[in-house]
Scaffold this active site. Sequence first.
Site, mmCIF file in Angstrom:
data_model
loop_
_atom_site.group_PDB
_atom_site.id
_atom_site.type_symbol
_atom_site.label_atom_id
_atom_site.label_comp_id
_atom_site.label_asym_id
_atom_site.label_seq_id
_atom_site.Cartn_x
_atom_site.Cartn_y
_atom_site.Cartn_z
ATOM 1 N N CYS A 67 0.822 -1.203 0.000
ATOM 2 C CA CYS A 67 0.000 0.000 0.000
ATOM 3 C C CYS A 67 0.857 1.255 0.000
ATOM 4 O O CYS A 67 0.352 2.357 -0.046
ATOM 5 C CB CYS A 67 -0.933 -0.014 1.196
ATOM 6 S SG CYS A 67 -0.054 -0.263 2.741
ATOM 7 N N GLN A 78 33.145 16.429 -30.265
ATOM 8 C CA GLN A 78 34.419 15.889 -30.712
ATOM 9 C C GLN A 78 34.314 15.209 -32.082
ATOM 10 O O GLN A 78 35.213 15.271 -32.887
ATOM 11 C CB GLN A 78 34.892 14.890 -29.650
ATOM 12 C CG GLN A 78 36.209 14.251 -29.908
ATOM 13 C CD GLN A 78 37.345 15.282 -29.926
ATOM 14 O OE1 GLN A 78 37.319 16.279 -29.225
ATOM 15 N NE2 GLN A 78 38.332 15.026 -30.774
ATOM 16 N N ASP A 104 35.535 8.917 -19.566
ATOM 17 C CA ASP A 104 35.383 10.362 -19.779
ATOM 18 C C ASP A 104 34.093 10.844 -19.110
ATOM 19 O O ASP A 104 33.288 11.570 -19.705
ATOM 20 C CB ASP A 104 35.370 10.669 -21.289
ATOM 21 C CG ASP A 104 35.544 12.163 -21.569
ATOM 22 O OD1 ASP A 104 35.835 12.925 -20.619
ATOM 23 O OD2 ASP A 104 35.387 12.572 -22.733
HETATM 24 P P1 ADP Z 1 30.602 14.311 -29.050
HETATM 25 O O1 ADP Z 1 30.386 13.055 -28.288
HETATM 26 O O2 ADP Z 1 30.868 14.128 -30.498
HETATM 27 O O3 ADP Z 1 31.602 15.162 -28.346
HETATM 28 P P2 ADP Z 1 28.314 15.313 -27.833
HETATM 29 O O4 ADP Z 1 27.856 14.031 -27.290
HETATM 30 O O5 ADP Z 1 28.994 16.230 -26.885
HETATM 31 O O6 ADP Z 1 29.237 15.086 -29.049
HETATM 32 O O7 ADP Z 1 27.072 16.043 -28.489
HETATM 33 C C1 ADP Z 1 27.042 17.424 -28.805
HETATM 34 C C2 ADP Z 1 25.768 18.058 -28.269
HETATM 35 O O8 ADP Z 1 24.642 17.463 -28.883
HETATM 36 C C3 ADP Z 1 25.581 17.828 -26.781
HETATM 37 O O9 ADP Z 1 26.144 18.844 -26.020
HETATM 38 C C4 ADP Z 1 24.072 17.820 -26.632
HETATM 39 O O10 ADP Z 1 23.595 19.118 -26.451
HETATM 40 C C5 ADP Z 1 23.597 17.290 -27.951
HETATM 41 N N1 ADP Z 1 23.273 15.846 -27.859
HETATM 42 C C6 ADP Z 1 24.130 14.807 -28.060
HETATM 43 N N2 ADP Z 1 23.503 13.636 -27.918
HETATM 44 C C7 ADP Z 1 22.215 13.917 -27.622
HETATM 45 C C8 ADP Z 1 21.049 13.111 -27.353
HETATM 46 N N3 ADP Z 1 21.122 11.785 -27.355
HETATM 47 N N4 ADP Z 1 19.889 13.732 -27.067
HETATM 48 C C9 ADP Z 1 19.844 15.086 -27.048
HETATM 49 N N5 ADP Z 1 20.887 15.887 -27.277
HETATM 50 C C10 ADP Z 1 22.067 15.326 -27.568
#
Ligand code: ADP
Length: 619
Positions: A144, A372, A481
């Site tokens: 509950c 990146q 990371d």
């Molecule tokens: P990388 O891994 O190439 O460095 P990121 O993962 O930092 O790129 O992605 C760049 C940006 O895109 C992020 O800061 C975020 O704002 C957006 N982003 C990335 N993946 C997603 C996701 N799955 N959903 C929403 N936004 C995302």
Amino acid sequence: MADIVLEEFFIKRSQQKKKTSPLNYKERLFTLKQRQLSYYDYDAEKGKKKSLKGTVDLEKVKCVEKVLPEANAPPERLFPFQIIYDEGPLYVFAKTDEIRKQWIRKLKEEVQYNKDLLQKYHPCFWADGLWLCCQQEVKQAVGCKVLEMRPRGISSQNSRRKSRKPLPPTPSEEKASRPLPPQPQAQPQPPPPAPQPTSSSAMKVIAQYEYTPMTEQDLGLEVGEEYVILEVASTNWWKARDKYGNEGYIPSNYVMEFRDDGGFLVRDSSKAGKYTVSVFTKVGGNTNGSCRHYNICTNQQGQFYLAEKHNFSNIPELIKYHQHNAAGLASRLKYIVSNTTQSAPSTAGLGYGVWEIDPQHLTCIKELGSGQFGVVKYGKWQGRHDVAIKMIKEGSMSEDDFINEAKVMMNLQHPNLVQLYGVCTKQRPIYIVTEYLSNGCLLDFLRDGIKNPHPVQLLEMCKDVSEGMAYLESQQYLHRDLAARNCLVDSQGTVKVTDFGLSRYVLDDEYTSSAGSKFPVRWSPPEVLLYCKFSSKSDVWAFGVLMWEIYTLGKMPYERLNNTDIVQKVSSGLRLYRPQLANERIYSIMMACWNDKPEDRPTFQELAANVQDLLYDLQ
Ligand code: ADP
Ligand code: MG
């Protein structure tokens, strides 16, 4: 004896196999080993264990919680707790609250990945044929009280998390929000034993969520319908047959298993605004059991009924009545088999066995940012499912190695990890397709999205990350990371960890060499900075820094120092200061993550438990 985790004397309440036998309380020596809790008779004079009195297989445990002590409890029974498993509740009484806390925490750690964890429990004892908390008279009656912390979301006044209370799935919402389970090959480690259907008693399940087939091999699911499981292809995808004889793969996290007579589920009916009760029954000589469906009807006075002559002003009352009386149903409603208030989870991959995605099925809608590896876009898969698409800039990634690894990554599935759905590798640039989280990157969210941080909100973020990481740790998978920039926030405010393991495939010396300008020096412990020694304990260090980012609402760690100074100063003992929003207890968790000696840092499992304890105390 080396494998004993905890050992303690508790008073144990008898489990009363026979209704008529009186309750008794006996002192027993409890030992907790890796997967087992055992209790023994004890010879106080000789100081020795006597016979083994019982064991509980921890894999079967569904809930571990405190119990409110009985009224006028004697001093030795002031700190009870319950361990719920197939046999019902096991009640034990600790000598002190401290000991009880320690055991509850440890047991919760041990059972946290169990199947069938309860979402509701009874905070008081079962005594004399009824639950003292809710007065229900069925021992199997569903709890509950909602477990505040498990499995997702908590509610608290003024907290953003209010909106995180799981909502009933609506067909449109569910398709977008439920991540799919990972595809079967290349499990990073053997999956937990999955139920194996046998020919004599086929496993039957009922669909809790609608599932639209994503590939030709998949089978669609309709809520409330029954399916026979033919093959457990992987932990996440099972081969099933529907009532028409169609066969195909279904995401295992969309269905519930029926075990005993009287299991029931209340669901939306195919008619809008109506409800149906599905009951599992073995009556009529059908040993495998089957499901019967009853529409909840309304009479002219607006009252609800399942069986005529038994009318009720609301549905909960109707259910309560039929929990005690079959009154025309195939069985009375003995126990609820699903939590229909949970929103549909993601599946791993977009359909069974699919990790190569056809780029023609993707529509890019808008750019989300770049990182990146290049640009990341929001889009739809097959025009329906939200996805994020990482378009990998040529020359930025060691592609073949990554493509191999993607199969392993697809199998990592946890509510606090961003789900990898698949890859497009037949073209350049290659794409990485993942779950989409509408609130974007955690670092931006901390910097711009939070006006008046509530202590619960910040701690919940830490909890989300610690749980995602505890899962990675359990799979022996390193992130390498971890930082706020590599976490994302969904529409409900849940934080999920992303980009795990990806740094290994970056082709950029500035990023991969610890002397490079893009290396995450500020998130790295001395042993990584000095000897490149990565371990889950270097992830733990990074988690401490991530907590610091959360509690400073996105400040840059060691903001006044450059990378060279950081290497030198951190190696000689410099640590980040206590953020104003973090109290001493929270800061002590961060500091524990920054212990010089990796082996003295807590594990993620321990961190998740610590954060959970702090949350309990805040409630
Ligand atoms: P990388 O891994 O190439 O460095 P990121 O993962 O930092 O790129 O992605 C760049 C940006 O895109 C992020 O800061 C975020 O704002 C957006 N982003 C990335 N993946 C997603 C996701 N799955 N959903 C929403 N936004 C995302
Ligand atoms: Mg990233």
